[in-house]
Design an enzyme around this catalytic site. Structure first.
Site, PDB file in Angstrom:
ATOM      1  N   CYS A  85      15.177  -3.814   1.673  1.00 28.42           N
ATOM      2  CA  CYS A  85      15.017  -4.523   0.407  1.00 28.42           C
ATOM      3  C   CYS A  85      16.380  -5.021  -0.098  1.00 28.42           C
ATOM      4  CB  CYS A  85      14.296  -3.637  -0.606  1.00 28.42           C
ATOM      5  SG  CYS A  85      13.603  -4.564  -1.995  1.00 28.42           S
ATOM      6  N   HIS A 202       9.498  -1.470   2.347  1.00 32.62           N
ATOM      7  CA  HIS A 202      10.119  -0.156   2.197  1.00 32.62           C
ATOM      8  C   HIS A 202       9.490   0.898   3.118  1.00 32.62           C
ATOM      9  CE1 HIS A 202      12.620  -0.653  -1.505  1.00 32.62           C
ATOM     10  NE2 HIS A 202      11.781  -1.659  -1.731  1.00 32.62           N
ATOM     11  N   GLU A 204      10.622   3.818   3.771  1.00 29.53           N
ATOM     12  CA  GLU A 204      10.809   5.157   3.191  1.00 29.53           C
ATOM     13  C   GLU A 204       9.704   5.487   2.191  1.00 29.53           C
ATOM     14  OE1 GLU A 204      12.783   2.547   0.111  1.00 29.53           O
ATOM     15  OE2 GLU A 204      12.407   2.516   2.276  1.00 29.53           O
TER      16      GLU A 204
END
Length: 230
Positions: A85, A202, A204
């Site tokens: 990002c 993302h 994560e």
């Protein structure tokens, strides 16, 4: 050996990255950018957020932090580097990867789950998948539209450096499946080396079973697949 997650002023996904990597039993620590890279750094994450408030351009100021000279040197030596990002914006602005991420086509912040098609499965970041796999990972950005000249994009495509592409749940790229207007539905690309990658979604946030899907685990496993200096 530890994955260093670089925190800039305005980073806000550094703790998410640390928690996700720790869940995968990958040693990780958050590093303040002014302190430089620790000697035992075996991988680098440029996390999401709003470094320096996205003044000038998203990622432009963080890209000029002195630590990015160290990151470029480490990347050239084969240390795996992942930009997510805002970290993807920093990666492009600092020359780790080609192109740029700019204002979404609809000029608004978008936070939703998207589908990605794995374009290559022979890189550290995609070794956990098969080519053509469709994974679901969230986005959260206002400047995620990937832009690059047609000539340079053709070169990226020819070199096999497009890593992920926005698609529908059946794996078909389309304007409707593209949340931000990125050229050729590009969601993630490789640098000059396959050990360097940036992506707007993302991974994560799609790693911990307690908070939803775990499709992003395979991306983070890339840090296990590379020996520093390889």
């Amino acid at each position: 050996m530890t994955v260093s997650i670089i925190r800039f002023g305005g980073s806000n996904c550094d703790r998410d990255a640390e928690r996700a990597l720790s869940h995968l039993d990958i040693d990780a620590e958050i590093v303040w950018h002014e302190d430089g890279l620790p000697e035992d750094t075996s991988g680098i994450v440029l996390p999401g957020g709003f470094s320096y408030g996205d003044y000038l351009r998203a990622g432009a100021m963080a890209a000029r932090s002195p630590i990015m000279d160290e990151v470029r040197e480490a990347a050239a030596d084969g240390t795996p580097v992942l930009g997510v990002c805002n970290g993807a914006q920093v990666g492009c602005e600092s020359g780790l990867t080609d192109g740029a991420f700019t204002t979404n086509e609809r000029a608004r912040f978008q936070c939703e789950h998207v589908f990605l098609r794995v374009e290559r499965a022979d890189t550290p970041w995609t070794a956990a998948y098969e080519e053509g796999d469709v994974i679901e990972i969230p986005i959260a950005h206002g400047e995620g539209r990937y832009e690059i000249s047609e000539e340079r994009l053709e070169a990226l495509e020819d070199d096999g450096r497009v890593l992920f592409r926005y698609c529908d749940e059946n794996g078909e790229p389309s304007a409707d499946a593209n949340p931000n207007g990125s050229k050729h539905n590009v969601a993630g690309i490789l640098g000059d080396r396959e050990t360097v990658a940036v992506l707007m979604p993302h991974p994560e946030r799609a790693t911990l079973p307690d908070v939803g899907r775990t499709d992003g685990q395979g991306v983070l496993r890339g840090f296990e697949a590379v020996e520093p200096g390889a």
